[in-house]
Design a protein around this motif. Structure first.
Motif, mmCIF file in Angstrom:
data_model
loop_
_atom_site.group_PDB
_atom_site.id
_atom_site.type_symbol
_atom_site.label_atom_id
_atom_site.label_comp_id
_atom_site.label_asym_id
_atom_site.label_seq_id
_atom_site.Cartn_x
_atom_site.Cartn_y
_atom_site.Cartn_z
ATOM 1 N N ALA A 164 0.668 -0.596 0.009
ATOM 2 C CA ALA A 164 -0.107 -0.078 -0.302
ATOM 3 C C ALA A 164 1.236 0.961 0.224
ATOM 4 O O ALA A 164 0.638 2.005 -0.789
ATOM 5 C CB ALA A 164 -1.046 0.030 1.183
ATOM 6 N N LEU A 165 2.660 1.372 1.316
ATOM 7 C CA LEU A 165 2.930 2.637 0.767
ATOM 8 C C LEU A 165 3.500 2.964 -0.555
ATOM 9 O O LEU A 165 3.687 4.136 -1.250
ATOM 10 C CB LEU A 165 3.676 2.412 2.181
ATOM 11 C CG LEU A 165 4.070 2.718 3.099
ATOM 12 C CD1 LEU A 165 4.571 1.894 4.236
ATOM 13 C CD2 LEU A 165 3.142 4.052 3.512
ATOM 14 N N HIS A 166 4.495 1.559 -0.903
ATOM 15 C CA HIS A 166 4.418 1.545 -2.552
ATOM 16 C C HIS A 166 3.528 1.883 -3.355
ATOM 17 O O HIS A 166 4.275 2.814 -4.609
ATOM 18 C CB HIS A 166 5.179 0.755 -3.012
ATOM 19 C CG HIS A 166 6.460 -0.176 -1.931
ATOM 20 N ND1 HIS A 166 7.736 0.800 -2.509
ATOM 21 C CD2 HIS A 166 6.568 -0.890 -1.058
ATOM 22 C CE1 HIS A 166 8.580 0.095 -1.896
ATOM 23 N NE2 HIS A 166 7.588 -0.884 -1.011
ATOM 24 N N LYS A 167 2.157 1.404 -3.867
ATOM 25 C CA LYS A 167 1.618 2.386 -4.954
ATOM 26 C C LYS A 167 0.772 3.582 -4.531
ATOM 27 O O LYS A 167 -0.492 3.914 -4.895
ATOM 28 C CB LYS A 167 0.157 0.869 -4.447
ATOM 29 C CG LYS A 167 0.731 -0.428 -5.521
ATOM 30 C CD LYS A 167 -0.240 -1.333 -5.471
ATOM 31 C CE LYS A 167 -1.746 -0.917 -5.824
ATOM 32 N NZ LYS A 167 -2.252 -2.370 -6.181
ATOM 33 N N ALA A 168 1.204 3.800 -3.058
ATOM 34 C CA ALA A 168 0.344 5.334 -2.830
ATOM 35 C C ALA A 168 0.344 6.358 -3.979
ATOM 36 O O ALA A 168 1.242 6.631 -4.160
ATOM 37 C CB ALA A 168 0.205 5.489 -1.234
ATOM 38 N N ASN A 169 -0.843 6.965 -4.367
ATOM 39 C CA ASN A 169 -0.739 7.796 -4.832
ATOM 40 C C ASN A 169 -0.999 9.002 -4.805
ATOM 41 O O ASN A 169 -2.028 9.383 -3.910
ATOM 42 C CB ASN A 169 -2.112 7.710 -6.403
ATOM 43 C CG ASN A 169 -1.967 8.728 -7.479
ATOM 44 O OD1 ASN A 169 -1.157 9.722 -7.420
ATOM 45 N ND2 ASN A 169 -2.326 8.490 -8.816
ATOM 46 N N ILE A 170 -0.104 10.262 -4.426
ATOM 47 C CA ILE A 170 -0.413 10.991 -3.460
ATOM 48 C C ILE A 170 -0.185 12.532 -4.221
ATOM 49 O O ILE A 170 -0.201 13.550 -4.100
ATOM 50 C CB ILE A 170 0.365 11.145 -2.583
ATOM 51 C CG1 ILE A 170 2.516 11.250 -3.253
ATOM 52 C CG2 ILE A 170 0.520 10.610 -1.406
ATOM 53 C CD1 ILE A 170 3.653 11.723 -2.123
ATOM 54 N N MET A 177 3.119 19.893 0.192
ATOM 55 C CA MET A 177 2.429 18.163 1.113
ATOM 56 C C MET A 177 2.180 17.172 0.214
ATOM 57 O O MET A 177 3.138 16.616 1.064
ATOM 58 C CB MET A 177 0.804 19.046 1.223
ATOM 59 C CG MET A 177 0.064 17.733 2.415
ATOM 60 S SD MET A 177 0.698 18.349 3.699
ATOM 61 C CE MET A 177 0.377 19.871 4.262
ATOM 62 N N GLN A 178 2.431 17.359 -1.042
ATOM 63 C CA GLN A 178 2.814 15.982 -1.820
ATOM 64 C C GLN A 178 4.449 15.632 -0.811
ATOM 65 O O GLN A 178 4.732 14.360 -0.578
ATOM 66 C CB GLN A 178 3.444 15.924 -3.185
ATOM 67 C CG GLN A 178 2.341 15.885 -4.444
ATOM 68 C CD GLN A 178 2.629 16.278 -5.207
ATOM 69 O OE1 GLN A 178 3.163 15.796 -5.725
ATOM 70 N NE2 GLN A 178 1.644 16.322 -5.872
ATOM 71 N N MET A 179 5.250 17.139 -1.045
ATOM 72 C CA MET A 179 6.704 16.685 -0.311
ATOM 73 C C MET A 179 6.832 15.545 0.962
ATOM 74 O O MET A 179 7.283 14.975 1.014
ATOM 75 C CB MET A 179 7.251 17.764 -0.617
ATOM 76 C CG MET A 179 9.113 17.510 -0.169
ATOM 77 S SD MET A 179 9.476 15.784 -1.363
ATOM 78 C CE MET A 179 9.658 16.966 -2.683
ATOM 79 N N LEU A 180 6.517 16.254 1.873
ATOM 80 C CA LEU A 180 5.913 15.936 3.071
ATOM 81 C C LEU A 180 5.301 15.015 2.966
ATOM 82 O O LEU A 180 6.182 13.488 4.013
ATOM 83 C CB LEU A 180 4.924 17.085 3.838
ATOM 84 C CG LEU A 180 5.354 18.337 4.302
ATOM 85 C CD1 LEU A 180 4.903 19.298 4.896
ATOM 86 C CD2 LEU A 180 6.691 18.822 4.934
ATOM 87 N N VAL A 181 4.607 14.571 1.999
ATOM 88 C CA VAL A 181 3.775 12.894 2.672
ATOM 89 C C VAL A 181 4.643 11.988 1.741
ATOM 90 O O VAL A 181 5.205 10.766 2.707
ATOM 91 C CB VAL A 181 1.795 12.751 1.843
ATOM 92 C CG1 VAL A 181 2.087 11.567 1.438
ATOM 93 C CG2 VAL A 181 1.821 14.133 2.414
ATOM 94 N N TYR A 182 5.553 12.773 0.542
ATOM 95 C CA TYR A 182 6.157 11.588 -0.312
ATOM 96 C C TYR A 182 7.600 11.194 1.248
ATOM 97 O O TYR A 182 7.992 10.207 1.349
ATOM 98 C CB TYR A 182 7.188 12.577 -1.007
ATOM 99 C CG TYR A 182 8.229 11.332 -1.561
ATOM 100 C CD1 TYR A 182 7.763 10.481 -2.389
ATOM 101 C CD2 TYR A 182 9.240 11.885 -1.125
ATOM 102 C CE1 TYR A 182 9.245 9.548 -2.471
ATOM 103 C CE2 TYR A 182 10.875 10.928 -1.783
ATOM 104 C CZ TYR A 182 9.908 9.683 -2.615
ATOM 105 O OH TYR A 182 11.344 9.070 -2.682
#
Length: 195
Positions: A164-170, A177-182
């Motif tokens: 799920a972590l590898h497939k997460a589309n952020i 925020m994308q950078m923080l979640v990444y």
């Protein structure tokens, strides 16, 4: 334990008492006067003795009350399995429209993973993992950071969580925020690899 609290203006509200010494309490109250000073006598029963009522405080519209309840339940979950019987209620919180309630549910589910003898978390893991990309990035970030706790206590879920972590589309989050979640995802992957 009996505590004496001076009463300013002759009144003290329940909400003020609930936060006395930073601990949510169930209280019994009586008023008294000693000399010219009015006192409120409060008998405290720490929340852990009343888990069901504390669970309901997680839904309180006053976020301070709800947060204190979360802290107490999280502490209790670290030490005992007394919150675990309410795991279905915690699971239902993941469906809330309120992101704060979702986050509280995610947190307490993770902290109760070590007590999950009935495989309840296994049953709801797909629903839990959807919050890796929660519409609210703060909730997503909290979910991601909690995953190592689940892996540590439920190693059989490790592969599902990693996938799920590898497939997460952020990509739908704004750039900052994308950078923080990444970064959260990368840190969590590293942490899980160490387990």
């Amino acid at each position: 334990m009996i505590e004496q609290l001076p009463i300013e203006g002759g009144k003290k509200t329940i909400n003020q008492i609930l936060f006395y010494r930073g601990v949510i309490t169930k209280i019994s109250v009586c008023r008294g006067v000693v000399g010219n000073i009015k006192f409120l006598f409060v008998k405290e029963d720490i929340v852990s003795g009343n888990i069901a009522e504390t669970i309901e405080l997680l839904f309180n519209k006053n976020n301070n009350v709800a947060y204190k309840a979360l802290q107490e339940l999280q502490k209790e979950s670290e030490e005992t399995d007394s919150v675990y019987p309410y795991i279905d209620r915690l699971s239902d919180m993941l469906d809330s429209d309120n992101s704060y309630i979702r986050t509280r549910g995610l947190t307490l589910l993770a902290y109760n993973a070590k007590w999950d003898k009935d495989y309840k978390i296994d049953e709801i893991i797909d629903k839990y993992l959807k919050h890796i990309t929660d519409v609210k990035p703060i909730t997503a970030r909290q979910c991601i950071k909690l995953l190592p706790i689940i892996v540590k206590n439920k190693p059989e879920l490790r592969n599902d969580i990693l996938l799920a972590l590898h497939k997460a589309n952020i990509s739908f989050y704004n750039d900052s925020m994308q950078m923080l979640v990444y970064k959260d995802i990368q840190n969590t992957l590293k942490e899980i690899q160490k387990l």
